[in-house]
Design an enzyme around this catalytic site. Sequence first.
Site, PDB file in Angstrom:
ATOM      1  N   GLU A 140      -2.540  23.741 -37.710  1.00  0.00           N
ATOM      2  CA  GLU A 140      -1.643  22.598 -37.564  1.00  0.00           C
ATOM      3  C   GLU A 140      -1.932  21.935 -36.226  1.00  0.00           C
ATOM      4  O   GLU A 140      -2.379  22.600 -35.306  1.00  0.00           O
ATOM      5  CB  GLU A 140      -0.174  23.080 -37.553  1.00  0.00           C
ATOM      6  CG  GLU A 140       0.259  23.758 -38.827  1.00  0.00           C
ATOM      7  CD  GLU A 140       1.555  24.557 -38.645  1.00  0.00           C
ATOM      8  OE1 GLU A 140       2.199  24.421 -37.588  1.00  0.00           O
ATOM      9  OE2 GLU A 140       1.899  25.307 -39.566  1.00  0.00           O
ATOM     10  N   LYS A 142      -1.109  20.772 -32.564  1.00  0.00           N
ATOM     11  CA  LYS A 142      -0.117  21.202 -31.594  1.00  0.00           C
ATOM     12  C   LYS A 142       0.507  19.954 -30.989  1.00  0.00           C
ATOM     13  O   LYS A 142      -0.067  19.277 -30.150  1.00  0.00           O
ATOM     14  CB  LYS A 142      -0.732  22.066 -30.495  1.00  0.00           C
ATOM     15  CG  LYS A 142       0.339  22.597 -29.554  1.00  0.00           C
ATOM     16  CD  LYS A 142      -0.192  23.696 -28.653  1.00  0.00           C
ATOM     17  CE  LYS A 142       0.924  24.393 -27.910  1.00  0.00           C
ATOM     18  NZ  LYS A 142       1.658  23.520 -26.993  1.00  0.00           N
ATOM     19  N   ASP A 144       2.845  17.524 -28.947  1.00  0.00           N
ATOM     20  CA  ASP A 144       3.315  17.588 -27.576  1.00  0.00           C
ATOM     21  C   ASP A 144       4.714  16.990 -27.488  1.00  0.00           C
ATOM     22  O   ASP A 144       4.894  15.824 -27.192  1.00  0.00           O
ATOM     23  CB  ASP A 144       2.334  16.846 -26.667  1.00  0.00           C
ATOM     24  CG  ASP A 144       2.245  17.498 -25.315  1.00  0.00           C
ATOM     25  OD1 ASP A 144       2.934  18.521 -25.115  1.00  0.00           O
ATOM     26  OD2 ASP A 144       1.509  16.985 -24.470  1.00  0.00           O
ATOM     27  N   ARG A 163      14.994  24.800 -27.278  1.00  0.00           N
ATOM     28  CA  ARG A 163      14.473  26.153 -27.129  1.00  0.00           C
ATOM     29  C   ARG A 163      15.070  26.854 -25.916  1.00  0.00           C
ATOM     30  O   ARG A 163      15.303  28.050 -25.929  1.00  0.00           O
ATOM     31  CB  ARG A 163      12.943  26.103 -26.994  1.00  0.00           C
ATOM     32  CG  ARG A 163      12.325  27.470 -26.797  1.00  0.00           C
ATOM     33  CD  ARG A 163      10.815  27.438 -26.873  1.00  0.00           C
ATOM     34  NE  ARG A 163      10.228  26.915 -25.656  1.00  0.00           N
ATOM     35  CZ  ARG A 163       8.921  26.903 -25.396  1.00  0.00           C
ATOM     36  NH1 ARG A 163       8.084  27.369 -26.301  1.00  0.00           N
ATOM     37  NH2 ARG A 163       8.459  26.410 -24.280  1.00  0.00           N
ATOM     38  N   GLU A 198       9.314  20.427 -33.990  1.00  0.00           N
ATOM     39  CA  GLU A 198       9.072  19.712 -32.742  1.00  0.00           C
ATOM     40  C   GLU A 198       9.699  18.325 -32.782  1.00  0.00           C
ATOM     41  O   GLU A 198       9.474  17.566 -33.721  1.00  0.00           O
ATOM     42  CB  GLU A 198       7.551  19.584 -32.570  1.00  0.00           C
ATOM     43  CG  GLU A 198       7.109  19.306 -31.176  1.00  0.00           C
ATOM     44  CD  GLU A 198       7.007  20.586 -30.332  1.00  0.00           C
ATOM     45  OE1 GLU A 198       7.392  21.664 -30.834  1.00  0.00           O
ATOM     46  OE2 GLU A 198       6.548  20.484 -29.186  1.00  0.00           O
ATOM     47  N   LYS A 337      -6.522  25.120 -27.588  1.00  0.00           N
ATOM     48  CA  LYS A 337      -6.355  23.866 -26.852  1.00  0.00           C
ATOM     49  C   LYS A 337      -7.616  22.999 -26.862  1.00  0.00           C
ATOM     50  O   LYS A 337      -8.726  23.494 -27.015  1.00  0.00           O
ATOM     51  CB  LYS A 337      -6.000  24.175 -25.393  1.00  0.00           C
ATOM     52  CG  LYS A 337      -4.643  24.812 -25.216  1.00  0.00           C
ATOM     53  CD  LYS A 337      -3.549  23.771 -25.344  1.00  0.00           C
ATOM     54  CE  LYS A 337      -2.199  24.230 -24.905  1.00  0.00           C
ATOM     55  NZ  LYS A 337      -1.848  23.963 -23.547  1.00  0.00           N
ATOM     56  N   CYS A 431     -28.823  -8.408  -6.428  1.00  0.00           N
ATOM     57  CA  CYS A 431     -29.150  -7.281  -7.295  1.00  0.00           C
ATOM     58  C   CYS A 431     -29.674  -6.151  -6.423  1.00  0.00           C
ATOM     59  O   CYS A 431     -30.612  -6.359  -5.641  1.00  0.00           O
ATOM     60  CB  CYS A 431     -30.205  -7.708  -8.309  1.00  0.00           C
ATOM     61  SG  CYS A 431     -30.907  -6.304  -9.202  1.00  0.00           S
ATOM     62  N   CYS A 434     -33.749  -5.593  -7.478  1.00  0.00           N
ATOM     63  CA  CYS A 434     -34.817  -6.568  -7.228  1.00  0.00           C
ATOM     64  C   CYS A 434     -34.457  -7.569  -6.141  1.00  0.00           C
ATOM     65  O   CYS A 434     -35.296  -8.358  -5.716  1.00  0.00           O
ATOM     66  CB  CYS A 434     -35.204  -7.294  -8.511  1.00  0.00           C
ATOM     67  SG  CYS A 434     -33.970  -8.479  -9.059  1.00  0.00           S
ATOM     68  N   CYS A 449     -27.726  -9.976 -12.630  1.00  0.00           N
ATOM     69  CA  CYS A 449     -29.026 -10.238 -12.037  1.00  0.00           C
ATOM     70  C   CYS A 449     -29.758 -11.136 -13.029  1.00  0.00           C
ATOM     71  O   CYS A 449     -29.950 -10.760 -14.179  1.00  0.00           O
ATOM     72  CB  CYS A 449     -29.806  -8.930 -11.839  1.00  0.00           C
ATOM     73  SG  CYS A 449     -31.553  -9.221 -11.525  1.00  0.00           S
ATOM     74  N   CYS A 454     -36.649  -8.023 -13.584  1.00  0.00           N
ATOM     75  CA  CYS A 454     -36.020  -7.030 -12.716  1.00  0.00           C
ATOM     76  C   CYS A 454     -36.341  -5.634 -13.247  1.00  0.00           C
ATOM     77  O   CYS A 454     -36.083  -5.342 -14.413  1.00  0.00           O
ATOM     78  CB  CYS A 454     -34.518  -7.255 -12.682  1.00  0.00           C
ATOM     79  SG  CYS A 454     -33.631  -5.934 -11.824  1.00  0.00           S
TER      80      CYS A 454
HETATM   81  P1  AMP Z   1       3.824  26.186 -25.085  1.00  0.00           P
HETATM   82  O1  AMP Z   1       4.237  24.746 -24.959  1.00  0.00           O
HETATM   83  O2  AMP Z   1       2.560  26.473 -24.387  1.00  0.00           O
HETATM   84  O3  AMP Z   1       4.956  27.128 -24.781  1.00  0.00           O
HETATM   85  O4  AMP Z   1       3.473  26.389 -26.615  1.00  0.00           O
HETATM   86  C1  AMP Z   1       4.456  26.689 -27.552  1.00  0.00           C
HETATM   87  C2  AMP Z   1       5.087  25.456 -28.077  1.00  0.00           C
HETATM   88  O5  AMP Z   1       4.191  24.679 -28.842  1.00  0.00           O
HETATM   89  C3  AMP Z   1       6.181  25.746 -29.056  1.00  0.00           C
HETATM   90  O6  AMP Z   1       7.359  26.097 -28.436  1.00  0.00           O
HETATM   91  C4  AMP Z   1       6.307  24.426 -29.756  1.00  0.00           C
HETATM   92  O7  AMP Z   1       7.217  23.594 -29.068  1.00  0.00           O
HETATM   93  C5  AMP Z   1       4.957  23.781 -29.604  1.00  0.00           C
HETATM   94  N1  AMP Z   1       4.303  23.438 -30.869  1.00  0.00           N
HETATM   95  C6  AMP Z   1       3.773  22.237 -31.137  1.00  0.00           C
HETATM   96  N2  AMP Z   1       3.252  22.181 -32.355  1.00  0.00           N
HETATM   97  C7  AMP Z   1       3.450  23.380 -32.922  1.00  0.00           C
HETATM   98  C8  AMP Z   1       3.130  23.934 -34.199  1.00  0.00           C
HETATM   99  N3  AMP Z   1       2.471  23.222 -35.124  1.00  0.00           N
HETATM  100  N4  AMP Z   1       3.488  25.207 -34.425  1.00  0.00           N
HETATM  101  C9  AMP Z   1       4.134  25.934 -33.468  1.00  0.00           C
HETATM  102  N5  AMP Z   1       4.464  25.463 -32.263  1.00  0.00           N
HETATM  103  C10 AMP Z   1       4.124  24.204 -31.974  1.00  0.00           C
HETATM  104 ZN    ZN Z   2     -32.415  -7.335 -10.493  1.00  0.00          ZN
END
Ligand code: AMP
Ligand code: ZN
Length: 704
Positions: A140, A142, A144, A163, A198, A337, A431, A434, A449, A454
Amino acid sequence: MEGIMTCWVNRRSRMAASEEVKKRVEKLRKEIIYHNYLYYVLNAPEISDAEYDQLFRELVSLEERYPELKTPESPTQKVGARGDEIPPQLAHLVQKPFEPVTHAIPMLSLDNVLSEEEFREWVERVQRDTGRSEIDFVCEPKLDGLSVELVYEDGFLKVASTRGDGVTGENVTENGRTLKAVPKILKGAPEYIEVRGEVYMTKKAFEKLNAMREEEGEPLFVNPRNAAAGSLRQLDPAVTRSRSLDFFAYAIGQIRGTTPKSQIELLSFLKALGFPVPEHKHVRRIEGVVEYHAEMEKRRRNLPFEIDGVVVKVNEFALWDVLGTRARSPKWAVAYKFAPEQARTKLQDIIVQVGRTGALTPVAVLEPVYVGGVTVSYATLHNPDEVRRKDIRIGDVVVVQRAGDVIPEVVRVVEGERTGKEKEFVMPEKCPVCGSKAVKEEEEVVPRCPNLDCPARVERSIQYFASKRGMDIEGLGESTVKEFLERGFLKSIVDIYALKEKKDSIMALEGWGKKKVENLLSAIEESKKRPLSRLLVALGIRQVGERMAEVLARRFRTMDALMEATEEELTKVEDVGPKVASSIRQFFADEKNRRLLDELKRAGLKMTEDVEEEERVRENPLLGKIVVFTGTLSTMSRSEAENLVKRLGGHPTSSVSRKTDYVVVGEEPGSKYEKALRAGVKILSEEEFISLLPEEFRPKRASR
Ligand code: AMP
Ligand code: ZN
């Protein structure tokens, strides 16, 4: 006439509820539930019984008229109000925001791996700990954002929490309810379920939000993740609502009711309940994960949201129990990552580079830094105006970015690191190679130039001619061209085709054995057969890129015809504007260019477009067809397959719709496969696809 009328009326009464009706029903329900709570629980009605009855009757009559809108949750199906079902409008009275919430099952973090090697080591550990050599994974993106838990009882959203420290988070229920992507009521829900996922902000929403804040003089959010976290933890839910947050579900905590047995099952289960789930891939080999990772890293910049890697999860839940968890993270999942795309380093100097067209570009000389998966020592500064705008000075600590295959660039200066000793950059007026006086045309951002001879321009044009985009001469890379120029083996493009006379001298150079020279010479011979369109690109005519070169080559077929075309004839060609036409005329009007073409012709270059291939394109089963690929093909790469479709006059696209003619399904197909099944699009196996290709287009390699 009457008959028609009746028919119309009947049809109308059977018509489905419009969006407006649905909204009205929603609104009535909310209001009624709200007033029920005031009346039954708080004993503090706001409206008269008569006003209440009117609302109630309107809802009843709408539900009778549109039975499909009836639900067991509707206040028309219930009596009274439960004390613990607080209508959102009253939440601020009844409940203080951000109370602590304890997660029965801790919400953990993830371990990171930063390379394929580390990922393979992780897999080995999983194999060792489970005693299984064959393990399938779900990949999946990841996302952000920030993770949240949503608790549903009897299908109703009861609590949304962050969390926090994994065990205790914050109660953000009212804010969570404002998210469109978070279902308030589940379809066919288990008795009790904790859904995890997320909360994130799309790149678009983030940019819009920051633009608004900038206008209002408010501090900007650094990135979408901070913006998402800040927006979810607002005291006023109305503010959260205005921030257009999004949500993806990918996990569960406790559950009472039927329980999925694997991650892949879980994702479809969550989807069926009404949650958005991330696009994902079920793979059975390590290579599948590595490919997915590479693909996502490439697609990363085009995704609507930010991701910083791929989460790889062991698919079978039975194995999760075997593997267990550490204090902070599970052993059955890992965050694989991406290479960081930005890094800090010192800008040691700014030099000026001369391009093929004479463009003088300031380039930053950097203290080498690892970014975007490679070590970078130079980064473009684009043009003098950019240097000024970003106030970049020699000696600055800067942030460098390398995203995908894009040329590394300097994003900004880290101002806090300034010592006062930094030097401002002054763009030279000549330039640097040249010494010709640079000229700057009004509508352009870079000075140039103007000297066609050149040495820097000559070097770049030869390099460009031989490059992948141009004549694609293997073995004649940038450094080789440079060396050959220095040795006097090359003076202009046409000398490439005379290199065979210098065979012995080349062989005498360090690092040049017989085999290597012969390979180079045969690659040069081979390049003579490239079609006109490639030659046009290779010549580096301004305004003529790959696509334009194809248009021109298809229309004019031969270099001679193109050379003789008037500006008027050129502009008649579809896609050719006056700017392109004039640039082409200028190129061919130049005596030097005409001489070069003459010499290239004498050297034996083809100078015509492959008409034959064009003919074949007219008749074949893929002509005009919209084709989507999913999964891994065994005889060719995805991009090779897509190119084939293009060459045969079809249209490869990336998503399935009703317009799609074929979906070609390889190994481990993605969600497009299911979508194709649902949409009833014709599905082809790889072999079936290959059988549609004209003989000479079929891959020579046998299927694995
Ligand atoms: P970290 O941010 O390094 O603590 O990584 C864990 C966090 O990744 C989890 O707490 C989630 O918030 C996030 N995360 C994002 N996408 C996913 C996913 N597809 N599955 C599980 N965790 C995810
Ligand atoms: Zn030149």
